[in-house]
Design an enzyme around this catalytic site. Structure first.
Site, PDB file in Angstrom:
ATOM      1  N   ARG A  71       0.830  -1.216   0.000  1.00  0.00           N
ATOM      2  CA  ARG A  71       0.000   0.000   0.000  1.00  0.00           C
ATOM      3  C   ARG A  71       0.864   1.265   0.000  1.00  0.00           C
ATOM      4  NH1 ARG A  71      -4.042  -0.729   4.757  1.00  0.00           N
ATOM      5  NH2 ARG A  71      -4.640   1.368   4.146  1.00  0.00           N
ATOM      6  N   HIS A 120      -6.790   7.797  12.051  1.00  0.00           N
ATOM      7  CA  HIS A 120      -6.375   6.389  12.029  1.00  0.00           C
ATOM      8  C   HIS A 120      -4.889   6.215  11.735  1.00  0.00           C
ATOM      9  CE1 HIS A 120     -10.811   5.018  11.195  1.00  0.00           C
ATOM     10  NE2 HIS A 120     -10.601   5.392  12.443  1.00  0.00           N
ATOM     11  N   CYS A 128       7.432   0.775  16.906  1.00  0.00           N
ATOM     12  CA  CYS A 128       7.677  -0.544  17.480  1.00  0.00           C
ATOM     13  C   CYS A 128       6.366  -1.086  18.053  1.00  0.00           C
ATOM     14  CB  CYS A 128       8.731  -0.428  18.576  1.00  0.00           C
ATOM     15  SG  CYS A 128       8.925  -1.972  19.478  1.00  0.00           S
ATOM     16  N   CYS A 131       7.527  -1.255  22.350  1.00  0.00           N
ATOM     17  CA  CYS A 131       7.871  -0.040  23.110  1.00  0.00           C
ATOM     18  C   CYS A 131       7.292   1.224  22.465  1.00  0.00           C
ATOM     19  CB  CYS A 131       9.379   0.081  23.298  1.00  0.00           C
ATOM     20  SG  CYS A 131      10.292   0.471  21.804  1.00  0.00           S
ATOM     21  N   CYS A 151      14.178  -2.862  21.449  1.00  0.00           N
ATOM     22  CA  CYS A 151      13.638  -3.986  22.219  1.00  0.00           C
ATOM     23  C   CYS A 151      13.452  -5.246  21.361  1.00  0.00           C
ATOM     24  CB  CYS A 151      12.319  -3.585  22.893  1.00  0.00           C
ATOM     25  SG  CYS A 151      10.958  -3.480  21.734  1.00  0.00           S
ATOM     26  N   GLY A 188     -17.137  10.410   1.285  1.00  0.00           N
ATOM     27  CA  GLY A 188     -16.411   9.204   0.863  1.00  0.00           C
ATOM     28  C   GLY A 188     -16.150   8.212   1.975  1.00  0.00           C
ATOM     29  N   ASN A 214     -21.356  11.134  -1.506  1.00  0.00           N
ATOM     30  CA  ASN A 214     -21.028   9.718  -1.706  1.00  0.00           C
ATOM     31  C   ASN A 214     -21.859   9.226  -2.897  1.00  0.00           C
ATOM     32  OD1 ASN A 214     -20.706   6.814  -1.302  1.00  0.00           O
ATOM     33  ND2 ASN A 214     -20.139   7.291   0.810  1.00  0.00           N
ATOM     34  N   PRO A 215     -21.292   8.386  -3.750  1.00  0.00           N
ATOM     35  CA  PRO A 215     -22.122   7.840  -4.842  1.00  0.00           C
ATOM     36  C   PRO A 215     -23.161   6.840  -4.347  1.00  0.00           C
ATOM     37  CG  PRO A 215     -19.771   7.316  -5.174  1.00  0.00           C
ATOM     38  CD  PRO A 215     -19.888   7.952  -3.823  1.00  0.00           C
ATOM     39  N   ALA A 232     -16.725  12.425  -5.174  1.00  0.00           N
ATOM     40  CA  ALA A 232     -16.262  13.652  -4.501  1.00  0.00           C
ATOM     41  C   ALA A 232     -15.483  14.556  -5.459  1.00  0.00           C
ATOM     42  CB  ALA A 232     -15.389  13.272  -3.298  1.00  0.00           C
TER      43      ALA A 232
HETATM   44  C1  BJW Z   1     -16.755   7.464  -2.859  1.00  0.00           C
HETATM   45  C2  BJW Z   1     -16.106   7.455  -4.060  1.00  0.00           C
HETATM   46  C3  BJW Z   1     -15.865   8.697  -4.628  1.00  0.00           C
HETATM   47  C4  BJW Z   1     -16.273   5.438  -3.471  1.00  0.00           C
HETATM   48  N1  BJW Z   1     -16.259   9.795  -4.007  1.00  0.00           N
HETATM   49  N2  BJW Z   1     -17.157   8.573  -2.255  1.00  0.00           N
HETATM   50  C5  BJW Z   1     -19.623   1.110  18.316  1.00  0.00           C
HETATM   51  C6  BJW Z   1     -20.496   0.232  17.703  1.00  0.00           C
HETATM   52  C7  BJW Z   1     -20.028  -0.926  17.090  1.00  0.00           C
HETATM   53  C8  BJW Z   1     -18.661  -1.224  17.055  1.00  0.00           C
HETATM   54  C9  BJW Z   1     -17.788  -0.359  17.656  1.00  0.00           C
HETATM   55  C10 BJW Z   1     -18.278   0.788  18.287  1.00  0.00           C
HETATM   56  N3  BJW Z   1     -17.202   1.464  18.789  1.00  0.00           N
HETATM   57  C11 BJW Z   1     -16.077   0.784  18.473  1.00  0.00           C
HETATM   58  C12 BJW Z   1     -16.393  -0.339  17.795  1.00  0.00           C
HETATM   59  C13 BJW Z   1     -15.427  -1.356  17.258  1.00  0.00           C
HETATM   60  C14 BJW Z   1     -14.751  -0.926  15.978  1.00  0.00           C
HETATM   61  C15 BJW Z   1     -15.806  -0.694  14.896  1.00  0.00           C
HETATM   62  O1  BJW Z   1     -16.121   0.415  14.536  1.00  0.00           O
HETATM   63  N4  BJW Z   1     -16.342  -1.747  14.339  1.00  0.00           N
HETATM   64  C16 BJW Z   1     -17.353  -1.611  13.269  1.00  0.00           C
HETATM   65  C17 BJW Z   1     -16.822  -2.227  11.988  1.00  0.00           C
HETATM   66  C18 BJW Z   1     -18.654  -2.208  13.725  1.00  0.00           C
HETATM   67  N5  BJW Z   1     -13.912   0.259  16.163  1.00  0.00           N
HETATM   68  C19 BJW Z   1     -12.681   0.169  16.663  1.00  0.00           C
HETATM   69  O2  BJW Z   1     -12.195  -0.886  16.987  1.00  0.00           O
HETATM   70  C20 BJW Z   1     -11.891   1.468  16.796  1.00  0.00           C
HETATM   71  N6  BJW Z   1     -11.301   1.554  18.096  1.00  0.00           N
HETATM   72  C21 BJW Z   1     -12.023   1.801  19.178  1.00  0.00           C
HETATM   73  O3  BJW Z   1     -13.212   2.015  19.123  1.00  0.00           O
HETATM   74  O4  BJW Z   1     -11.271   1.816  20.353  1.00  0.00           O
HETATM   75  C22 BJW Z   1     -11.990   1.798  21.587  1.00  0.00           C
HETATM   76  C23 BJW Z   1     -12.186   0.366  21.957  1.00  0.00           C
HETATM   77  C24 BJW Z   1     -11.085  -0.445  22.097  1.00  0.00           C
HETATM   78  C25 BJW Z   1     -11.256  -1.754  22.443  1.00  0.00           C
HETATM   79  C26 BJW Z   1     -12.538  -2.268  22.631  1.00  0.00           C
HETATM   80  C27 BJW Z   1     -13.642  -1.443  22.435  1.00  0.00           C
HETATM   81  C28 BJW Z   1     -13.455  -0.111  22.104  1.00  0.00           C
HETATM   82  C29 BJW Z   1     -10.722   1.501  15.840  1.00  0.00           C
HETATM   83  C30 BJW Z   1     -11.126   1.582  14.415  1.00  0.00           C
HETATM   84  C31 BJW Z   1      -9.885   1.585  13.529  1.00  0.00           C
HETATM   85  C32 BJW Z   1     -10.224   1.433  12.066  1.00  0.00           C
HETATM   86  N7  BJW Z   1      -9.015   1.184  11.354  1.00  0.00           N
HETATM   87  C33 BJW Z   1      -9.060   1.044   9.900  1.00  0.00           C
HETATM   88  C34 BJW Z   1      -7.655   0.623   9.420  1.00  0.00           C
HETATM   89  C35 BJW Z   1      -6.680   1.799   9.469  1.00  0.00           C
HETATM   90  C36 BJW Z   1      -5.345   1.453   8.931  1.00  0.00           C
HETATM   91  C37 BJW Z   1      -5.376   1.074   7.466  1.00  0.00           C
HETATM   92  O5  BJW Z   1      -5.799   1.869   6.597  1.00  0.00           O
HETATM   93  O6  BJW Z   1      -4.951  -0.036   7.172  1.00  0.00           O
HETATM   94  O7  BJW Z   1      -9.448   2.291   9.308  1.00  0.00           O
HETATM   95  S1  BJW Z   1     -10.334  -0.068   9.333  1.00  0.00           S
HETATM   96  C38 BJW Z   1     -10.773   0.852   7.912  1.00  0.00           C
HETATM   97  O8  BJW Z   1     -12.133   1.374   7.977  1.00  0.00           O
HETATM   98  C39 BJW Z   1      -9.848   2.081   7.911  1.00  0.00           C
HETATM   99  C40 BJW Z   1     -10.770   3.157   7.444  1.00  0.00           C
HETATM  100  O9  BJW Z   1     -10.251   4.421   7.844  1.00  0.00           O
HETATM  101  C41 BJW Z   1     -12.076   2.802   8.102  1.00  0.00           C
HETATM  102  C42 BJW Z   1     -13.282   3.422   7.471  1.00  0.00           C
HETATM  103  O10 BJW Z   1     -13.444   3.020   6.143  1.00  0.00           O
HETATM  104  P1  BJW Z   1     -13.966   4.090   5.077  1.00  0.00           P
HETATM  105  O11 BJW Z   1     -12.987   5.180   4.938  1.00  0.00           O
HETATM  106  O12 BJW Z   1     -15.346   4.476   5.405  1.00  0.00           O
HETATM  107  O13 BJW Z   1     -13.872   3.244   3.716  1.00  0.00           O
HETATM  108  P2  BJW Z   1     -14.924   2.246   3.058  1.00  0.00           P
HETATM  109  O14 BJW Z   1     -14.181   1.453   2.059  1.00  0.00           O
HETATM  110  O15 BJW Z   1     -15.696   1.522   4.082  1.00  0.00           O
HETATM  111  O16 BJW Z   1     -15.979   3.210   2.317  1.00  0.00           O
HETATM  112  C43 BJW Z   1     -15.637   3.966   1.170  1.00  0.00           C
HETATM  113  C44 BJW Z   1     -16.842   4.815   0.814  1.00  0.00           C
HETATM  114  O17 BJW Z   1     -16.459   5.665  -0.251  1.00  0.00           O
HETATM  115  C45 BJW Z   1     -18.061   4.011   0.320  1.00  0.00           C
HETATM  116  O18 BJW Z   1     -19.232   4.482   0.980  1.00  0.00           O
HETATM  117  C46 BJW Z   1     -18.127   4.338  -1.171  1.00  0.00           C
HETATM  118  O19 BJW Z   1     -19.476   4.372  -1.680  1.00  0.00           O
HETATM  119  C47 BJW Z   1     -17.511   5.710  -1.189  1.00  0.00           C
HETATM  120  N8  BJW Z   1     -16.899   6.103  -2.454  1.00  0.00           N
HETATM  121  N9  BJW Z   1     -15.847   6.096  -4.393  1.00  0.00           N
HETATM  122  C48 BJW Z   1     -16.930   9.669  -2.808  1.00  0.00           C
HETATM  123  N10 BJW Z   1     -15.230   8.768  -5.826  1.00  0.00           N
HETATM  124 ZN    ZN Z   2      10.822  -1.398  20.683  1.00  0.00          ZN
END
Ligand code: BJW
Ligand code: ZN
Length: 250
Positions: A71, A120, A128, A131, A151, A188, A214-215, A232
């Site tokens: 990536r 994010h 690390c 650590c 470490c 998006g 969003n589309p 967008a």
């Molecule tokens: C267009 C387009 C164009 C296409 N123009 N648009 C409450 C309820 C339920 C669950 C939870 C909750 N609170 C927390 C949770 C758990 C969890 C969660 O949310 N789970 C759900 C899936 C249910 N959340 C977490 O774990 C978070 N941490 C947390 O809450 O800590 C506290 C805690 C800890 C321990 C226990 C409990 C609580 C952390 C979330 C971290 C997300 N990380 C990722 C990876 C980041 C690194 C990486 O990139 O590799 O973040 S996951 C992934 O999803 C990434 C993204 O930022 C994120 C969101 O995705 P996004 O950006 O919306 O992308 P898509 O692909 O889903 O959508 C694209 C959109 O674009 C679509 O709608 C298309 O239509 C549109 N589109 N072309 C405009 N041209």
């Molecule tokens: Zn370390």
């Protein structure tokens, strides 16, 4: 054909405080696959949600490291698109502007946006896994993942995986910007991942006009004041021209 309703034009014209939340869709037109799109090539058989977890990294560190390395290479080879450039222009139009992004690709900063909260993390930062020291360089061609010089634990990307806490200060700033704005844009993002998906609701509770670009419909769509359906990179330049007579570079 993008149609901006005239009450929205008036609201935006008068707005002093605007907050924007972006997700992977804003980088789609740059050629960065969205999170919930089907992946291509080598990665087609993995769901990104299953790779972006601490458990996946513990079980398959090389697989997860290699996915992020792929990536990084992909993102290094693309450019910000018209939507990123439009948000740079938008920042210049209002006294109080906050850009919150869930993306780790750094394209908003590369486009020139100033006040960006990267909720994010960042794909090109490495830390690390034990650590948590930030690490800027390591020996390529050695172990995969490389290990920490202090470490000897594995290095990992400095991003937030499922089940991990978001950086507290950044999240607090994002919540404040959502609570205090007059207009909130959700652009998006599938609005599935929390706590980012809660931010438009924080804005609604604060009395903001919430606009989605969003589309496709999302779980947020039923709650917003305006949906601008489309890419967008098409919608935002039309909006900038219509409200502020601002031309966006393509
Ligand atoms: C267009 C387009 C164009 C296409 N123009 N648009 C409450 C309820 C339920 C669950 C939870 C909750 N609170 C927390 C949770 C758990 C969890 C969660 O949310 N789970 C759900 C899936 C249910 N959340 C977490 O774990 C978070 N941490 C947390 O809450 O800590 C506290 C805690 C800890 C321990 C226990 C409990 C609580 C952390 C979330 C971290 C997300 N990380 C990722 C990876 C980041 C690194 C990486 O990139 O590799 O973040 S996951 C992934 O999803 C990434 C993204 O930022 C994120 C969101 O995705 P996004 O950006 O919306 O992308 P898509 O692909 O889903 O959508 C694209 C959109 O674009 C679509 O709608 C298309 O239509 C549109 N589109 N072309 C405009 N041209
Ligand atoms: Zn370390």
């Amino acid at each position: 054909m993008v149609n901006i309703p005239s009450p929205l034009l008036d609201t935006l014209h008068a707005a002093q405080r605007i907050t924007v939340l972006t997700g992977a869709g804003i980088s789609a037109e740059s050629g960065v696959p969205t999170f919930r799109d089907a992946q291509t090539g080598l990665w087609a058989r993995y769901r990104p949600e299953e790779l972006a977890t601490p458990e996946a990294f513990q079980r398959h560190p090389k697989l997860v490291w290699d996915w992020y390395a792929w990536r990084r290479e992909l993102v290094a080879g693309v450019k910000p698109n018209a939507a990123h450039h439009a948000l740079v222009k938008l920042e210049q139009q209002v006294p109080d502007f906050t850009l919150i992004t869930q993306n780790v690709d750094g394209l908003h900063r590369r486009a020139g946006s100033g006040n960006v909260l990267e909720l994010h993390g960042e794909l090109f930062r490495t830390k690390c896994s034990r650590c948590e020291r930030a690490v800027n360089c390591w020996q390529d061609g050695g172990e995969t993942p490389p290990v920490c010089g202090h470490c000897h634990a594995w290095l990992r990307p400095d991003v937030v995986w499922f089940g991990e806490m978001l950086p507290v200060t950044l999240l607090q700033k994002a919540e404040a910007a959502a609570a205090q704005c007059e207009v909130f844009f959700s652009i998006g993002t599938s609005s599935l991942v929390y706590p980012a998906a809660e931010l438009p609701f924080t804005a609604l509770r604060g009395g903001a006009t919430v606009v989605e670009i969003n589309p496709q419909p999302t779980p947020l769509s039923d709650y917003v004041a305006y949906t601008l359906q489309g890419a967008a990179g098409k919608v935002l330049p039309v909006l900038l021209k219509a409200v502020w007579d601002s031309e966006v570079p393509q």
